[in-house]
Scaffold this active site. Structure first.
Site, PDB file in Angstrom:
ATOM      1  N   THR A   1     -17.283   8.603  20.138  1.00 37.88           N
ATOM      2  CA  THR A   1     -16.924   7.845  18.941  1.00 37.88           C
ATOM      3  C   THR A   1     -17.394   6.398  19.011  1.00 37.88           C
ATOM      4  O   THR A   1     -17.730   5.796  17.987  1.00 37.88           O
ATOM      5  CB  THR A   1     -15.399   7.882  18.736  1.00 37.88           C
ATOM      6  OG1 THR A   1     -14.987   9.246  18.603  1.00 37.88           O
ATOM      7  CG2 THR A   1     -14.973   7.113  17.497  1.00 37.88           C
TER       8      THR A   1
ATOM      9  N   THR B   1     -13.696  10.300  23.793  1.00 43.84           N
ATOM     10  CA  THR B   1     -12.348  10.288  24.363  1.00 43.84           C
ATOM     11  C   THR B   1     -11.745  11.674  24.568  1.00 43.84           C
ATOM     12  O   THR B   1     -10.811  11.821  25.358  1.00 43.84           O
ATOM     13  CB  THR B   1     -11.395   9.472  23.472  1.00 43.84           C
ATOM     14  OG1 THR B   1     -11.318  10.074  22.175  1.00 43.84           O
ATOM     15  CG2 THR B   1     -11.865   8.036  23.362  1.00 43.84           C
TER      16      THR B   1
END
Length: 329
Positions: free
Chosen positions: A13, A87
């Site tokens: 991300t 993540t």
């Protein structure tokens, strides 16, 4: 002379942007260059792009490349290494790298919960803190660290605790290792000695080890359709301190008798497995007597990775037990 830090990137991300509506985040190669500019000035950064993929697409060969590049950078004089990563599986990557990282310089993993195009993007601050940690005197010798939202976490303890919050990571059960300050880490606890390293390099793929979850009315009947000769190992996320139903025990005994290693983790987020509290059918005492190994404080996802690494290096049953014993609760 400014300290040097190698900045390795696998994407995630932190290197994604969204469309005009604020949805549909996708990898953006230009996001890396813009992010790099936000961390410039404090140290001499050497960017090494390895991939730009979601963390669900990270494979062992990516991590082998990380280790090769990180070792070469440190051996060439870098003070430390930062790895950007998605993540979703960041805690798993950190755990695997910790098994192999054999330098005094820190290897710091970070990422972001919000895409680079978001007005509240957390990537720049996380990257700045990761770079500071990579050069922090107190970080030397601590192995692989995860830096997120102003805190540093040990790779073996960190877990993703939220799928949405920018404070996504927590350390179980001890809390974060340190607060990241400009000049050094502010340690909140004294780290325990690091667990033993796994020798050798990472393979292209790890042995397949499924994870089954115990629960109400779950007898692990799927094992009836998984021949023992096709399983390299099994991890069970047990209820409580690592328990399964009595009806699951004959299935697990069949696997263990066939030489298939079975590791039992605790399904709750804290507390880990036990070795002696309960002795009823399906309890930890029953599982241990059958030959299973308890994962201690390791959650099922990390227990799976440790078993896979041990199987890949053809570790003996005694060596496997000793490796898990290091995480006893």
């Amino acid at each position: 002379m400014s300290p040097r830090v190698a900045l390795l990137s696998l994407g995630g991300t932190i290197f994604m942007t969204q469309d005009a509506s604020g949805a549909g985040a996708r990898p953006d190669d230009g996001a890396g260059e813009r992010l790099l500019a936000t961390a410039a000035g404090e140290v001499e950064l050497t960017p090494v792009p390895l991939a730009n993929v979601s963390s669900s697409d990270v494979r062992p060969h990516h991590l082998r490349a990380v280790l090769e590049q990180a070792r070469a950078a440190v051996d060439g004089g870098a003070s430390g290494v930062v790895l950007t990563h998605g993540t979703d599986t960041l805690e798993e990557t950190a755990f695997v790298l910790e098994r192999c990282w054999d330098r005094e310089a820190p290897l710091v993993v970070t990422g972001a919960m919000r895409p680079a195009s978001d007005v509240g993007a957390d990537g720049p601050a996380n990257l700045r803190d990761a770079v500071r940690t990579a050069t922090a005197p107190s970080a030397r010798g601590l192995g692989v660290l995860v830096v997120f939202d102003g805190h540093a976490h040990l790779a073996d303890r960190v877990t993703k605790a939220s799928s949405r919050s920018v404070s996504a990571f927590a350390s179980v059960p001890s809390g974060p290792l340190a607060i990241v300050a400009q000049d050094d880490l502010r340690l909140l606890q004294r780290p325990l000695p690091r667990a033993a390293r796994c020798p050798g390099s990472l393979p292209d793929r790890l042995p397949a080890v499924p994870v089954l979850t115990a629960g109400l009315d779950e007898d692990l009947s799927l094992l009836d359709h998984l021949p023992a000769e096709e399983l390299r190992g099994l991890v069970v996320a047990g209820v409580g301190m690592g328990h399964v139903s009595p009806a699951a025990m004959p299935r697990l005994r069949r696997l263990l008798a066939a030489g298939v290693p079975v590791v039992v983790a605790a399904r709750p987020g804290t507390g880990g497995t036990s070795t002696h509290h309960y002795a009823y059918p399906g309890s930890e005492v029953d599982l241990l007597e059958a030959g299973a190994v308890m994962a201690g404080l390791l959650p099922a996802a990390k227990a799976r990775l440790l078993l896979q690494l041990l199987l890949a290096e053809e570790a003996s049953p005694e060596a496997r037990r000793a490796s898990f014993a290091a995480f006893a609760s």
